[in-house]
Design a protein around this motif. Structure first.
Motif, short mmCIF file in Angstrom:
data_model
loop_
_atom_site.label_atom_id
_atom_site.label_comp_id
_atom_site.label_asym_id
_atom_site.label_seq_id
_atom_site.Cartn_x
_atom_site.Cartn_y
_atom_site.Cartn_z
N ILE A 65 0.86 -1.19 0.00
CA ILE A 65 0.00 0.00 0.00
C ILE A 65 0.89 1.24 0.00
N THR A 66 0.47 2.26 -0.71
CA THR A 66 1.15 3.57 -0.67
C THR A 66 0.10 4.67 -0.78
N VAL A 67 0.45 5.84 -0.28
CA VAL A 67 -0.44 7.00 -0.33
C VAL A 67 0.33 8.16 -0.94
N SER A 68 -0.33 8.95 -1.80
CA SER A 68 0.33 10.11 -2.39
C SER A 68 0.63 11.14 -1.30
N LYS A 69 1.61 12.00 -1.57
CA LYS A 69 2.01 13.02 -0.58
C LYS A 69 0.86 13.93 -0.17
N ASP A 70 -0.05 14.24 -1.10
CA ASP A 70 -1.18 15.10 -0.75
C ASP A 70 -2.37 14.33 -0.18
N GLY A 71 -2.26 13.00 -0.12
CA GLY A 71 -3.30 12.18 0.48
C GLY A 71 -4.53 11.97 -0.38
N SER A 72 -4.50 12.40 -1.63
CA SER A 72 -5.70 12.30 -2.47
C SER A 72 -5.88 10.93 -3.12
N ILE A 73 -4.79 10.22 -3.34
CA ILE A 73 -4.90 8.89 -3.94
C ILE A 73 -4.10 7.88 -3.13
N LEU A 74 -4.54 6.63 -3.22
CA LEU A 74 -3.75 5.56 -2.62
C LEU A 74 -3.58 4.46 -3.63
N GLY A 75 -2.50 3.73 -3.47
CA GLY A 75 -2.19 2.64 -4.38
C GLY A 75 -2.11 1.34 -3.61
N THR A 76 -2.55 0.26 -4.24
CA THR A 76 -2.49 -1.05 -3.61
C THR A 76 -1.93 -2.06 -4.62
N GLY A 77 -1.21 -3.04 -4.11
CA GLY A 77 -0.68 -4.10 -4.94
C GLY A 77 -1.04 -5.44 -4.34
N ASP A 78 -1.10 -6.46 -5.19
CA ASP A 78 -1.50 -7.77 -4.67
C ASP A 78 -0.50 -8.87 -5.02
N ASN A 79 -0.82 -10.07 -4.59
CA ASN A 79 0.07 -11.22 -4.75
C ASN A 79 0.06 -11.81 -6.16
N MET A 80 -0.70 -11.24 -7.07
CA MET A 80 -0.71 -11.68 -8.46
C MET A 80 -0.12 -10.63 -9.40
N GLY A 81 0.44 -9.55 -8.83
CA GLY A 81 1.13 -8.55 -9.64
C GLY A 81 0.29 -7.37 -10.10
N LEU A 82 -0.96 -7.29 -9.66
CA LEU A 82 -1.85 -6.20 -10.06
C LEU A 82 -1.71 -5.04 -9.08
N ILE A 83 -1.65 -3.82 -9.62
CA ILE A 83 -1.72 -2.63 -8.77
C ILE A 83 -2.98 -1.85 -9.14
N LYS A 84 -3.55 -1.20 -8.14
CA LYS A 84 -4.71 -0.34 -8.36
C LYS A 84 -4.43 1.01 -7.71
N VAL A 85 -4.96 2.04 -8.34
CA VAL A 85 -4.88 3.40 -7.81
C VAL A 85 -6.30 3.83 -7.51
N TRP A 86 -6.51 4.32 -6.29
CA TRP A 86 -7.84 4.66 -5.77
C TRP A 86 -7.94 6.13 -5.41
N SER A 87 -9.12 6.69 -5.51
CA SER A 87 -9.42 8.01 -4.96
C SER A 87 -9.69 7.81 -3.48
N TYR A 88 -8.94 8.49 -2.63
CA TYR A 88 -9.15 8.38 -1.19
C TYR A 88 -10.54 8.89 -0.82
N LYS A 89 -10.97 9.97 -1.44
CA LYS A 89 -12.24 10.62 -1.09
C LYS A 89 -13.46 9.79 -1.51
N THR A 90 -13.41 9.19 -2.70
CA THR A 90 -14.60 8.49 -3.22
C THR A 90 -14.51 6.96 -3.17
N GLY A 91 -13.30 6.43 -3.03
CA GLY A 91 -13.13 4.98 -3.05
C GLY A 91 -13.18 4.38 -4.44
N MET A 92 -13.23 5.21 -5.46
CA MET A 92 -13.30 4.74 -6.85
C MET A 92 -11.92 4.29 -7.32
N CYS A 93 -11.89 3.19 -8.08
CA CYS A 93 -10.64 2.73 -8.69
C CYS A 93 -10.38 3.60 -9.92
#
Length: 173
Positions: A65-93
């Motif tokens: 897991i990582t979070v952008s410096k301004d806290g607006s987006i977060l990133g997640t990675g999984d055990n199959m090599g996929l990463i997702k970038v999310w809006s912190y405010k809305t939860g949208m991928c």
């Protein structure tokens, strides 16, 4: 600040500091409505290098897991090599990138302006542009498994004319 967790069930949750991290942060409407962020086998069945049989038997787990410096987006990675970038405010991928097919993401970090994300898995570190979702650079050469990758912003002074400039380095371990 909030505590963000990713777990072996593939879910990402944001915890409320007001409750001493005992309860989810319910001022985020998506969490209040139990619309949690997550990775699942469906994500992997829709990628070019995964098959339904392969992902049906693999439990998807959040490994980074990582979070952008301004806290607006977060990133997640999984055990199959996929990463997702999310809006912190809305939860949208916002983005989904198969960064390291068939490998777990051991680490990830956004660059200072959140226009790229650095990922590590096994013996390679890769940088992806977030606007294009394309691979920008790959760093290979580690013999052992990579456990960390990071951007490092350093100010360098030119001894000739005393001008300074900032350079962005990538550090792996």
């Amino acid at each position: 600040g909030s505590l963000i967790t990713g777990s072996s069930d593939g879910l990402i949750e944001i915890w409320d500091p007001q409750s001493q991290y005992q309860h989810l942060k319910l001022d985020l409407l998506y969490q209040k409505n139990e619309e949690l962020m997550g990775h699942d086998a469906y994500d992997h069945n829709n990628t070019a290098t995964s098959s339904e049989e392969e992902t049906a038997t693999t439990k998807i787990q959040i490994t980074a897991i990582t979070v952008s410096k301004d806290g607006s987006i977060l990133g997640t990675g999984d055990n199959m090599g996929l990463i997702k970038v999310w809006s912190y405010k809305t939860g949208m991928c916002l983005r989904s990138i198969l960064a390291h097919p068939q490998s777990w993401i051991s680490c990830m970090e956004f660059n200072p302006n959140a226009s790229a994300v650095l990922t590590a898995s096994h013996t390679s570190c890769r940088e992806y542009g977030l606007r294009s979702s394309k691979l920008l650079k790959e760093f290979c050469g580690h013999i052992a498994i990579l456990t960390h990758c990071s951007y490092y912003l350093k100010t360098i002074t030119n001894n000739y004319n005393s001008k300074s400039m900032k350079e962005l380095f990538i550090v792996t371990a």
